[in-house]
Design a protein around this motif. Structure first.
Motif, PDB file in Angstrom:
ATOM      1  N   VAL A 130       0.838  -1.194   0.000  1.00 12.98           N
ATOM      2  CA  VAL A 130       0.000   0.000   0.000  1.00 12.98           C
ATOM      3  C   VAL A 130       0.880   1.255   0.000  1.00 12.98           C
ATOM      4  O   VAL A 130       0.631   2.215  -0.742  1.00 12.98           O
ATOM      5  N   ALA A 131       1.927   1.236   0.816  1.00 13.18           N
ATOM      6  CA  ALA A 131       2.828   2.390   0.885  1.00 13.18           C
ATOM      7  C   ALA A 131       3.471   2.668  -0.471  1.00 13.18           C
ATOM      8  O   ALA A 131       3.546   3.821  -0.916  1.00 13.18           O
ATOM      9  N   LYS A 132       3.910   1.624  -1.143  1.00 10.59           N
ATOM     10  CA  LYS A 132       4.537   1.796  -2.454  1.00 10.59           C
ATOM     11  C   LYS A 132       3.526   2.278  -3.490  1.00 10.59           C
ATOM     12  O   LYS A 132       3.802   3.185  -4.289  1.00 10.59           O
ATOM     13  N   ALA A 133       2.329   1.663  -3.494  1.00  7.01           N
ATOM     14  CA  ALA A 133       1.313   2.011  -4.489  1.00  7.01           C
ATOM     15  C   ALA A 133       0.785   3.424  -4.280  1.00  7.01           C
ATOM     16  O   ALA A 133       0.505   4.142  -5.243  1.00  7.01           O
ATOM     17  N   ARG A 134       0.669   3.840  -3.021  1.00  8.27           N
ATOM     18  CA  ARG A 134       0.079   5.144  -2.706  1.00  8.27           C
ATOM     19  C   ARG A 134       1.136   6.206  -2.445  1.00  8.27           C
ATOM     20  O   ARG A 134       0.793   7.333  -2.075  1.00  8.27           O
ATOM     21  N   ASP A 135       2.408   5.841  -2.635  1.00 10.65           N
ATOM     22  CA  ASP A 135       3.531   6.774  -2.462  1.00 10.65           C
ATOM     23  C   ASP A 135       3.511   7.397  -1.062  1.00 10.65           C
ATOM     24  O   ASP A 135       3.530   8.624  -0.884  1.00 10.65           O
ATOM     25  N   ARG A 136       3.494   6.516  -0.074  1.00  8.75           N
ATOM     26  CA  ARG A 136       3.478   6.953   1.320  1.00  8.75           C
ATOM     27  C   ARG A 136       4.469   6.125   2.117  1.00  8.75           C
ATOM     28  O   ARG A 136       4.975   5.103   1.651  1.00  8.75           O
ATOM     29  N   SER A 137       4.729   6.563   3.334  1.00 12.38           N
ATOM     30  CA  SER A 137       5.596   5.777   4.210  1.00 12.38           C
ATOM     31  C   SER A 137       4.800   4.631   4.819  1.00 12.38           C
ATOM     32  O   SER A 137       3.573   4.721   4.978  1.00 12.38           O
ATOM     33  N   VAL A 138       5.508   3.564   5.173  1.00 11.02           N
ATOM     34  CA  VAL A 138       4.851   2.422   5.806  1.00 11.02           C
ATOM     35  C   VAL A 138       4.234   2.838   7.135  1.00 11.02           C
ATOM     36  O   VAL A 138       3.139   2.371   7.503  1.00 11.02           O
ATOM     37  N   GLU A 139       4.900   3.729   7.848  1.00  5.54           N
ATOM     38  CA  GLU A 139       4.404   4.163   9.152  1.00  5.54           C
ATOM     39  C   GLU A 139       3.069   4.897   9.017  1.00  5.54           C
ATOM     40  O   GLU A 139       2.140   4.680   9.815  1.00  5.54           O
TER      41      GLU A 139
END
Length: 632
Positions: free
Chosen positions: A501-510
Motif C-alpha cells: 500500500v505504501a509503495k502504491a500510494r507513495d506513502r511511508s509504511v508508518e
C-alpha cells in the motif's frame, strides 16, 4: 453327429442381462437425441414466430421500473439458472445488475418516447448505500432533463426510500409504512457454543486491534475496538443518508433525526397509523392505492385498455431490449474495458459472483492482450478473502499498467481488506462517500478438534520423524511453537500488505500503519486518509480511464464488459427458457425445478467461511486471510 453345445445357465443369465442393458442404453441415448432435437426445433419455431424485429416504442410511454431482488454488479447465477428460474416464476434468487438500471435511466433521459418514469420499489432488496446513491444520482439527472418521476409503494424500507425520495411525487398506500430507523450491525458470536459446548478451540492469529472479522469465533461479544471503529464509519454513512433524503425532499436533516428519536410519540399521535405518520413527517406527498396511482398516470399520460395498468407503459426488461436493439453490432471504436470483481476472493477458477485468483486474473490478462482495449476499469465490490488470490489479481493490474494501459478502480458498496489489496495499485481509485473500505489487516484461524473428539472417546496418536511432523493436524492440541510459526507468517503478511500500500500510494509504511491495523472506513473517511483518490461512480471512473488513454469525448470510444462467456449449450438453454414455449414447458416441470435448485449458488454464512478457510491449503501450514465482515 454333433449337437450344439448348451450354454452354462449362469453364463446365459449374464449374457441375457447384458442384452437387456445394451438395449436400455440405446433406448436412453435415442430418447436423449430426439428430445434434444425436439428442443432445437421448438426454439427455431419460436424464433420464427417472434420475428427478428423489436416492437417500436410509442410516444408518451411511461417507463415502469419495478426491480425485484438484490442490486448487484454481476449476476451470481449462470444464464440457464436465471432463465429457467424466471420461466418458472421463481423470484427467490432475483438480481438486478446495477449497470442495467443505470443505462436504462441514462437512455430514458434522452429518449423522446419516454414521458415519465414510475418507480415501484417494494420488491427491491436491501443493498449497500454506495450503489443506491449511484442510482439516486441517475434519478436526479433524469428529473433534471425534464422527465417526471413518480414513486409508489405499498410499504418501504429505508433502503428503498432513498431512491423513492428522488421522485417528483411519492405516494404510499394508506395501509403502508415508511420508517427511518438508523443503521445497525449485529452479528452472532460462537465462542461459548464452539469451545464450551462442542469442545472446538479456535486459535486466532492476527495483526491489528481493529481486525474484527474473526472475533465471533473467539469472543462472546464484540470487542470495544470493533464497536468504536464500526460506530465511527456507520455514523458517517448515516448522516450522509439523512442529508441525501433532506436534500431530495427539501427538509431539514436535524428534523428528520428528531423524528426518529421521537418516533413512538409521533406514531401514537397519528393513532398508530404508520402511513399517516409518514405523511406528517413529509416523507410522502399523498396516500393512494395502486389503482388510484394508475388512474392518475392514465390521466396524465395515455390511457391503454390493453395494458394491465391502464396506461401506456413499458417495463425495465422490455426497455433494455429496446436500448440494445439500437446498438451497432459492428462497433470498431477503441474500448474501455470493465472487469467486475464482486464477491469473496478465493483461489482458482470461480464463477460469476465470486472472485477467483485464476479466473479474475484471466479476465484482466485478456484485456491486456486485446489490442482494441486501451484502458481498464476494475469495478470492485468485495469483502476480501485469500491473500494469495488477491495478490494474483494485483499482479495483473500491475502488468496492465506496465503494458501501457491505464487502470482505474471504481469501488462499489464494499472494497475492504482483500478488496483493497486488488485496488491499491490502480492509477486512480474512485469511491462513493458511503463506500465501505480499508480494513487493511491479516488474520488466520486454526480450529482444533481434539477436545471435541475426546468428548466422544476418539483420540489421536502416532509418531513423527521431527517435532513438527503432523503438528498442523487439527485433531491434535496446538503446540505453542507452531502458534509462533503461524503468527510469524501473519506478521509477514501484514508487513507485505502495508508495504505494498505504501509503495502504491507513495506513502511511508508508518503512515499507512496508522490508518490500517484492520480498521474500516467510509469512502469519505478513506479519502481524508489518502486511501481513496476521488469521489464518484462507475461512469466517473470510465471517463477518467478514457482520458488517461487519450480516447477523446465519450462518443469516441465504447465501454465493454469483459466477462466469462457462456457455453453454446448454456446460451441455447437460456434462449429456450426465455421463449414463450420454453416458459410454458418449464413452468410446471419438477425436473427443471430440481436442476434449478442444484445450480443456484448457496448462501454464504460465517460458519461456511471458517470451513473454506481451513481446507485445501495445498501444503501450506496456514492460509492467510484478508477479509472483512463489514457492511450491513
Amino acid at each position: 453327429m454333433n449337437y450344439p453345445q448348451r450354454r452354462n445357465p449362469i453364463a446365459a443369465f449374464f449374457v441375457g442381462l447384458w442384452d437387456v442393458m445394451n438395449f436400455t442404453r440405446r433406448l436412453i441415448l435415442n430418447l436423449l437425441f430426439f428430445g434434444l432435437l425436439f428442443f432445437v426445433l421448438l426454439v427455431i419455431v419460436v424464433a420464427a414466430t417472434r420475428g427478428s424485429g423489436v416492437k417500436p416504442l410509442q410516444d408518451r410511454t411511461t417507463l415502469v421500473i419495478a426491480p425485484e431482488g438484490r442490486l448487484v454488479e454481476q449476476y451470481s447465477a449462470d444464464p440457464v439458472s436465471r432463465a429457467v428460474g424466471k420461466a418458472m416464476g421463481d423470484t427467490g434468487a432475483d438480481e438486478i445488475q446495477l449497470r442495467d438500471l443505470l443505462r436504462a435511466l441514462e437512455a430514458a433521459q434522452k429518449d423522446k418516447k419516454i414521458e415519465r418514469v414510475l418507480l415501484q420499489l417494494d420488491k427491491l432488496q436491501p443493498s449497500g448505500f454506495a450503489s443506491m446513491r449511484e442510482v439516486a444520482a441517475a434519478l436526479q439527472t433524469l428529473r433534471g432533463s425534464g422527465k417526471q418521476v413518480v414513486a409508489f409503494s405499498e410499504s418501504m424500507s429505508q433502503w428503498q426510500y432513498l431512491l423513492a425520495a428522488q421522485a417528483d411525487e411519492v405516494y404510499l398506500d394508506p395501509m403502508g409504512s415508511v420508517l427511518l430507523e438508523g443503521l445497525g450491525r449485529y452479528r452472532q458470536y460462537f465462542r461459548t457454543g464452539l469451545q464450551e459446548k462442542l469442545g472446538v478451540d479456535v486459535n486466532l492469529f492476527k495483526v491489528g486491534e481493529y481486525k474484527s472479522a474473526a472475533e465471533p469465533y473467539v469472543l462472546d461479544a464484540a470487542s470495544p475496538d470493533a464497536k468504536e471503529a464500526d460506530l465511527y464509519w456507520m455514523n458517517d454513512v448515516w448522516q450522509r443518508y439523512l442529508a441525501d433524503i433532506a436534500a431530495a425532499r427539501k427538509l431539514d436533516p436535524a428534523e428528520l433525526a428528531a423524528g426518529i428519536e421521537t418516533m413512538p410519540e409521533g406514531i401514537a399521535a397519528a393513532g398508530g397509523d404508520l402511513a399517516r405518520f409518514a405523511l406528517q413527517q413529509k416523507l410522502v406527498d399523498g396516500l393512494k392505492t395502486r389503482e388510484e396511482v394508475e388512474k392518475l398516470l392514465a390521466e396524465r399520460g395515455v390511457a391503454d385498455s390493453d395494458a394491465d395498468e391502464g396506461f401506456r407503459n413499458i417495463n425495465l426488461d422490455a426497455y433494455l431490449t429496446q436500448v440494445d436493439s439500437r446498438k451497432s453490432p459492428l462497433d470498431k471504436r477503441p474500448q474501455v474495458a470493465v472487469v467486475v470483481a464482486e464477491g469473496e476472493i478465493a483461489g482458482g477458477d470461480l464463477p460469476a459472483g465470486r472472485i477467483g485468483g485464476v479466473s479474475t486474473s484471466a479476465l484482466l490478462r485478456h484485456a491486456r492482450e486485446d489490442d482494441d482495449v486501451k484502458a481498464v476499469v476494475l469495478r470492485v465490490d468485495s469483502p476480501g478473502g485469500e491473500v494469495f488470490a488477491s495478490e494474483q489479481i494485483r499482479r495483473e493490474v500491475v502488468a496492465l499498467k506496465q503494458a501501457g494501459k491505464p487502470v482505474v478502480v471504481s469501488m462499489g458498496d464494499l472494497a475492504a481488506s482483500g478488496g483493497y489489496w486488488i485496488s491499491m495499485d490502480a492509477d486512480r481509485i474512485y469511491a462513493d462517500e458511503s463506500t465501505v473500505t480499508g480494513s487493511i489487516g491479516i488474520f488466520a484461524m486454526v480450529p482444533n478438534f481434539s477436545r471435541a473428539l475426546d468428548k466422544i472417546g476418539v483420540h489421536t496418536d502416532g509418531v513423527g520423524t521431527t517435532r513438527f511432523a503432523g503438528a498442523f493436524d487439527m485433531t491434535r492440541p496446538l503446540d505453542p511453537a507452531v502458534g509462533q510459526v503461524i503468527q510469524s507468517v501473519i506478521d509477514k503478511g501484514y508487513a507485505d500488505f502495508t508495504g505494498k500500500v505504501a509503495k502504491a500510494r507513495d506513502r511511508s509504511v508508518e503512515s499507512v500503519d496508522e490508518v490500517a491495523r484492520g480498521r474500516v472506513w467510509s469512502g469519505a473517511q478513506a479519502r481524508d486518509r489518502g486511501l481513496v483518490d476521488e469521489f464518484g461512480g462507475l461512469q466517473d471512473a470510465v471517463a477518467d480511464a478514457a482520458e488517461r488513454a487519450s480516447l477523446g469525448e465519450p462518443g469516441k470510444y465504447r465501454v465493454r464488459y469483459i466477462e466469462k462467456a457462456a457455453s453454446p449449450f448454456a446460451q441455447f438453454m437460456a434462449g429456450f427458457a426465455g421463449s414463450r414455449i420454453g416458459s410454458w414447458a418449464l413452468a410446471d416441470s419438477a425436473v427443471a425445478r430440481m436442476m434449478l435448485a442444484r445450480t443456484l449458488p448457496e448462501m454464504d454464512t460465517q460458519l461456511r467461511f471458517v470451513e473454506q478457510a481451513v481446507k485445501d491449503r495445498n501444503g501450506a501450514p496456514v492460509r492467510s486471510l484478508a477479509y472483512c465482515f463489514c457492511g450491513f
